[in-house]
Design a protein around this motif. Structure first.
Motif, PDB file in Angstrom:
ATOM      1  N   GLY A 261      26.905 -40.055  30.448  1.00  0.00           N
ATOM      2  CA  GLY A 261      25.898 -41.041  30.374  1.00  0.00           C
ATOM      3  C   GLY A 261      26.020 -41.758  29.032  1.00  0.00           C
ATOM      4  N   ILE A 262      26.191 -41.157  27.938  1.00  0.00           N
ATOM      5  CA  ILE A 262      25.998 -41.942  26.769  1.00  0.00           C
ATOM      6  C   ILE A 262      27.271 -42.782  26.586  1.00  0.00           C
ATOM      7  CG2 ILE A 262      26.324 -41.571  24.097  1.00  0.00           C
ATOM      8  CD1 ILE A 262      24.651 -39.229  24.516  1.00  0.00           C
ATOM      9  N   ALA A 263      28.504 -42.216  27.163  1.00  0.00           N
ATOM     10  CA  ALA A 263      29.762 -43.110  26.945  1.00  0.00           C
ATOM     11  C   ALA A 263      29.717 -44.154  27.986  1.00  0.00           C
ATOM     12  CB  ALA A 263      30.967 -42.023  27.348  1.00  0.00           C
ATOM     13  N   ALA A 264      29.075 -43.964  29.204  1.00  0.00           N
ATOM     14  CA  ALA A 264      28.788 -45.359  30.089  1.00  0.00           C
ATOM     15  C   ALA A 264      27.985 -46.118  29.460  1.00  0.00           C
ATOM     16  CB  ALA A 264      28.226 -44.614  31.462  1.00  0.00           C
ATOM     17  N   ALA A 265      26.859 -45.795  28.759  1.00  0.00           N
ATOM     18  CA  ALA A 265      26.105 -46.721  28.205  1.00  0.00           C
ATOM     19  C   ALA A 265      26.556 -47.636  27.011  1.00  0.00           C
ATOM     20  CB  ALA A 265      24.923 -46.236  27.472  1.00  0.00           C
ATOM     21  N   LEU A 266      27.613 -47.054  26.200  1.00  0.00           N
ATOM     22  CA  LEU A 266      28.268 -47.792  25.102  1.00  0.00           C
ATOM     23  C   LEU A 266      29.281 -48.910  25.964  1.00  0.00           C
ATOM     24  CD1 LEU A 266      29.151 -44.634  22.638  1.00  0.00           C
ATOM     25  CD2 LEU A 266      27.459 -46.551  22.282  1.00  0.00           C
ATOM     26  N   ALA A 267      29.867 -48.242  26.896  1.00  0.00           N
ATOM     27  CA  ALA A 267      30.862 -49.292  27.563  1.00  0.00           C
ATOM     28  C   ALA A 267      30.070 -50.328  28.098  1.00  0.00           C
ATOM     29  CB  ALA A 267      31.700 -48.384  28.660  1.00  0.00           C
ATOM     30  N   ALA A 268      29.056 -50.117  28.637  1.00  0.00           N
ATOM     31  CA  ALA A 268      28.153 -51.135  29.296  1.00  0.00           C
ATOM     32  C   ALA A 268      27.680 -52.159  28.450  1.00  0.00           C
ATOM     33  CB  ALA A 268      26.916 -50.729  30.118  1.00  0.00           C
ATOM     34  N   ALA A 269      27.244 -51.674  27.214  1.00  0.00           N
ATOM     35  CA  ALA A 269      26.537 -52.532  25.740  1.00  0.00           C
ATOM     36  C   ALA A 269      27.622 -53.182  25.337  1.00  0.00           C
ATOM     37  CB  ALA A 269      25.744 -51.573  25.120  1.00  0.00           C
ATOM     38  N   ASP A 270      29.037 -52.631  25.535  1.00  0.00           N
ATOM     39  CA  ASP A 270      30.150 -53.617  24.719  1.00  0.00           C
ATOM     40  C   ASP A 270      29.501 -53.750  23.314  1.00  0.00           C
ATOM     41  OD1 ASP A 270      32.476 -54.623  24.146  1.00  0.00           O
ATOM     42  OD2 ASP A 270      31.702 -56.399  25.435  1.00  0.00           O
ATOM     43  N   PRO A 271      29.227 -53.130  22.431  1.00  0.00           N
ATOM     44  CA  PRO A 271      28.802 -53.347  20.857  1.00  0.00           C
ATOM     45  C   PRO A 271      29.715 -54.233  20.221  1.00  0.00           C
ATOM     46  CG  PRO A 271      28.864 -51.120  20.913  1.00  0.00           C
ATOM     47  CD  PRO A 271      29.331 -51.651  22.433  1.00  0.00           C
ATOM     48  N   LYS A 272      29.701 -55.262  19.657  1.00  0.00           N
ATOM     49  CA  LYS A 272      30.448 -56.185  18.754  1.00  0.00           C
ATOM     50  C   LYS A 272      30.262 -55.753  17.431  1.00  0.00           C
ATOM     51  CE  LYS A 272      31.758 -58.343  22.329  1.00  0.00           C
ATOM     52  NZ  LYS A 272      32.930 -57.979  22.922  1.00  0.00           N
ATOM     53  N   ASP A 273      29.470 -54.799  16.835  1.00  0.00           N
ATOM     54  CA  ASP A 273      29.251 -54.771  15.477  1.00  0.00           C
ATOM     55  C   ASP A 273      28.504 -53.220  15.333  1.00  0.00           C
ATOM     56  OD1 ASP A 273      26.384 -54.886  15.434  1.00  0.00           O
ATOM     57  OD2 ASP A 273      27.022 -57.256  15.393  1.00  0.00           O
ATOM     58  N   PRO A 274      28.548 -52.450  14.366  1.00  0.00           N
ATOM     59  CA  PRO A 274      28.027 -51.355  13.945  1.00  0.00           C
ATOM     60  C   PRO A 274      26.501 -51.359  14.312  1.00  0.00           C
ATOM     61  CG  PRO A 274      29.335 -51.779  12.111  1.00  0.00           C
ATOM     62  CD  PRO A 274      29.526 -52.828  12.814  1.00  0.00           C
ATOM     63  N   GLU A 275      25.617 -52.111  13.995  1.00  0.00           N
ATOM     64  CA  GLU A 275      24.413 -52.441  14.228  1.00  0.00           C
ATOM     65  C   GLU A 275      23.974 -52.493  15.660  1.00  0.00           C
ATOM     66  OE1 GLU A 275      26.061 -54.256  12.089  1.00  0.00           O
ATOM     67  OE2 GLU A 275      25.212 -53.407  10.306  1.00  0.00           O
ATOM     68  N   ALA A 276      24.777 -53.196  16.615  1.00  0.00           N
ATOM     69  CA  ALA A 276      24.531 -53.022  18.171  1.00  0.00           C
ATOM     70  C   ALA A 276      25.119 -51.742  18.450  1.00  0.00           C
ATOM     71  CB  ALA A 276      25.408 -54.096  18.601  1.00  0.00           C
ATOM     72  N   GLU A 277      26.100 -50.863  17.962  1.00  0.00           N
ATOM     73  CA  GLU A 277      26.416 -49.906  18.602  1.00  0.00           C
ATOM     74  C   GLU A 277      25.013 -48.693  18.225  1.00  0.00           C
ATOM     75  OE1 GLU A 277      30.412 -48.129  19.085  1.00  0.00           O
ATOM     76  OE2 GLU A 277      30.121 -47.160  16.953  1.00  0.00           O
ATOM     77  N   LEU A 278      24.822 -48.851  17.106  1.00  0.00           N
ATOM     78  CA  LEU A 278      23.557 -47.820  16.742  1.00  0.00           C
ATOM     79  C   LEU A 278      22.485 -48.049  17.512  1.00  0.00           C
ATOM     80  CD1 LEU A 278      24.115 -47.729  12.647  1.00  0.00           C
ATOM     81  CD2 LEU A 278      24.974 -46.131  14.382  1.00  0.00           C
ATOM     82  N   ALA A 279      22.077 -49.254  17.905  1.00  0.00           N
ATOM     83  CA  ALA A 279      20.901 -49.595  18.654  1.00  0.00           C
ATOM     84  C   ALA A 279      21.321 -48.927  19.965  1.00  0.00           C
ATOM     85  CB  ALA A 279      20.824 -50.948  18.629  1.00  0.00           C
ATOM     86  N   THR A 280      22.383 -49.102  20.578  1.00  0.00           N
ATOM     87  CA  THR A 280      22.734 -48.397  21.763  1.00  0.00           C
ATOM     88  C   THR A 280      22.378 -46.996  21.760  1.00  0.00           C
ATOM     89  OG1 THR A 280      24.164 -50.177  22.337  1.00  0.00           O
ATOM     90  CG2 THR A 280      24.410 -48.236  23.771  1.00  0.00           C
ATOM     91  N   LEU A 281      23.072 -46.323  20.774  1.00  0.00           N
ATOM     92  CA  LEU A 281      22.665 -44.791  20.663  1.00  0.00           C
ATOM     93  C   LEU A 281      21.395 -44.616  20.590  1.00  0.00           C
ATOM     94  CD1 LEU A 281      25.730 -43.898  18.289  1.00  0.00           C
ATOM     95  CD2 LEU A 281      25.733 -43.577  20.720  1.00  0.00           C
ATOM     96  N   ALA A 282      20.584 -45.248  19.573  1.00  0.00           N
ATOM     97  CA  ALA A 282      19.239 -44.958  19.644  1.00  0.00           C
ATOM     98  C   ALA A 282      18.506 -44.809  20.852  1.00  0.00           C
ATOM     99  CB  ALA A 282      18.715 -45.833  18.446  1.00  0.00           C
ATOM    100  N   ALA A 283      19.017 -45.873  21.789  1.00  0.00           N
ATOM    101  CA  ALA A 283      18.133 -45.879  23.003  1.00  0.00           C
ATOM    102  C   ALA A 283      18.746 -44.920  23.934  1.00  0.00           C
ATOM    103  CB  ALA A 283      18.526 -47.447  23.687  1.00  0.00           C
ATOM    104  N   CYS A 284      19.714 -44.398  23.666  1.00  0.00           N
ATOM    105  CA  CYS A 284      20.288 -43.161  24.471  1.00  0.00           C
ATOM    106  C   CYS A 284      19.701 -42.068  24.405  1.00  0.00           C
ATOM    107  CB  CYS A 284      21.662 -43.088  24.606  1.00  0.00           C
ATOM    108  SG  CYS A 284      22.636 -44.395  25.383  1.00  0.00           S
ATOM    109  N   LEU A 285      19.205 -41.769  22.869  1.00  0.00           N
ATOM    110  CA  LEU A 285      18.690 -40.603  22.153  1.00  0.00           C
ATOM    111  C   LEU A 285      16.937 -40.915  22.367  1.00  0.00           C
ATOM    112  CD1 LEU A 285      21.034 -40.274  19.272  1.00  0.00           C
ATOM    113  CD2 LEU A 285      21.034 -39.246  21.552  1.00  0.00           C
ATOM    114  N   ALA A 286      16.573 -41.980  22.699  1.00  0.00           N
ATOM    115  CA  ALA A 286      15.002 -41.831  22.565  1.00  0.00           C
ATOM    116  C   ALA A 286      14.476 -40.892  23.610  1.00  0.00           C
ATOM    117  CB  ALA A 286      14.499 -43.308  22.937  1.00  0.00           C
ATOM    118  N   PRO A 287      13.361 -40.343  23.286  1.00  0.00           N
ATOM    119  CA  PRO A 287      12.800 -39.345  23.938  1.00  0.00           C
ATOM    120  C   PRO A 287      12.296 -40.179  25.313  1.00  0.00           C
ATOM    121  CG  PRO A 287      11.413 -39.672  22.120  1.00  0.00           C
ATOM    122  CD  PRO A 287      12.620 -40.557  21.995  1.00  0.00           C
ATOM    123  N   LYS A 288      12.254 -39.381  26.458  1.00  0.00           N
ATOM    124  CA  LYS A 288      11.891 -39.799  27.621  1.00  0.00           C
ATOM    125  C   LYS A 288      10.480 -39.620  27.959  1.00  0.00           C
ATOM    126  CE  LYS A 288      15.819 -41.359  28.959  1.00  0.00           C
ATOM    127  NZ  LYS A 288      16.735 -41.360  27.831  1.00  0.00           N
TER     128      LYS A 288
END
Length: 356
Positions: A261-288
């Motif tokens: 699921g995390i790999a799919a989220a990264l592929a869908a976000a298509d981050p262009k810089d480190p900040e965007a990638e970290l934001a995507t990871l943070a969203a994946c790790l946010a407590p539900k």
């Protein structure tokens, strides 16, 4: 008869001395030995001494080169940069740009380290393999491609001869750790890649050899990043920017089976810089958020009984608090004993429940 003092005089004589009898003259040209132009023995000895001196100098230079104490100018194209699985990831950042400008302005100040490869190359093999200095070699190649200047066509290098491939990897990691510390992901990656190439029998052995001076806790954290490497190496675009704390949180989610699921989220976000990638990871790790409680009951129905909060010691260093809210059971574990390993054990135990 009075004796005459003989005065050495060379012939022929002229003037008053010509009247002196010839027997009373000392002919230097006849009695003193003439120096030989070059005696054979002396010439042979001098030549032998010169040859010995040259041999000694050549041997000294050879030892200095073999022991890595002699800086050589090597052609850039004579060095195989992928001789070892690199610990540095190829990224373009401010530090690489600054290195190029320093080399452009001042030239190379610190030599790289290489090791000689097969003396009879086959199939286009290069004579030297890179041990350390990947960034300097890469920057010089970029400058040569940009400027075409001859001064960027060679690199200063020290020739090392590690006894084993493991020694070569240790030398590479130590040099890079001293010059510019590796990221946790790069440390994990080089351990994994070296193991894949058969240099080390296991990743644990690789960690112990490559990071022998690190604390046990630090090696444990690198081992956690090994899980990130195996699960997301192709999905992460800027892994060197992954902070340690976020990375360890990511490890917990991977152990819980959230990797795809995390790999799919990264592929869908298509981050262009480190900040965007970290934001995507943070969203994946946010407590539900917990499941919302059921709708309010009608006044005619009595409210279901609620189990009051109660806490007790479940394990040493672990307190359990349970609460029943309608059809939601909330279990909260707190304390120093709460670890990822405990979480795995509890999830495994819950998976054995048959609903009875």
């Amino acid at each position: 008869m009075a004796r005459r003092r003989l005065t050495p005089t060379a012939f022929p004589l002229s003037g008053p001395a010509a009247d002196v009898p010839r027997a009373e003259h000392f002919d230097l040209t006849m009695t003193l030995p003439r120096p030989a132009s070059s005696a054979p023995i002396a010439r042979v000895a001098a030549e032998a001494a010169s040859t010995a001196a040259l041999d000694e100098m050549a041997d000294t230079l050879r030892r200095a080169r073999d022991e890595g104490r002699l800086v050589l100018d090597l052609a850039l194209d004579a060095i195989a940069p992928d001789h070892l699985a690199r610990d540095r990831l190829p990224v373009e950042d401010e530090e690489m740009a600054a290195l190029r400008e320093s080399l452009r302005a001042h030239g190379q100040r610190t030599p790289i380290e290489v090791t000689p490869l097969d003396a009879t190359p086959r199939g286009g093999a290069l004579p030297y393999g890179l041990i350390s200095g990947w960034r300097r070699l890469t920057a010089l190649k970029a400058l040569r491609a940009e400027t075409g200047e001859a001064r960027f066509a060679t690199v200063q290098a020290l020739v090392r001869r590690p006894e084993t491939a493991q020694d070569a990897y240790v030398a590479m990691v130590e040099e890079n750790e001293i010059r510019l510390g590796l990221s946790q992901y790069e440390r994990a990656r080089v351990a994994a890649r070296a193991t894949e190439r058969g240099v080390f029998p296991s990743e644990k052995a690789a960690l112990l050899a490559l990071f022998s001076s690190a604390s046990r806790a630090k090696r444990s954290r690198i081992r956690g990043f090994l899980e990130i490497y195996h699960a997301l190496d192709g999905a992460l675009r800027f892994p060197t920017h992954l902070p340690e704390r976020l990375g360890l949180d990511l490890v917990e989610r991977l152990r819980a089976g959230k990797g795809p699921g995390i790999a799919a989220a990264l592929a869908a976000a298509d981050p262009k810089d480190p900040e965007a990638e970290l934001a995507t990871l943070a969203a994946c790790l946010a407590p539900k958020p917990l499941d919302a409680p059921p709708p309010d009951l009608t006044p005619s129905e009595p409210e279901p009984a609620r189990v009051p909060d109660r806490g007790r010691a479940l394990l040493p260093g672990v307190d359990l608090r349970a609460e029943l809210r309608g059809h939601a059971l909330i279990l909260r574990l707190t304390g120093d004993g709460v670890t990822p390993q405990l979480c795995d054990r509890i999830l495994a135990l819950l998976a054995t429940l048959d609903g009875a």
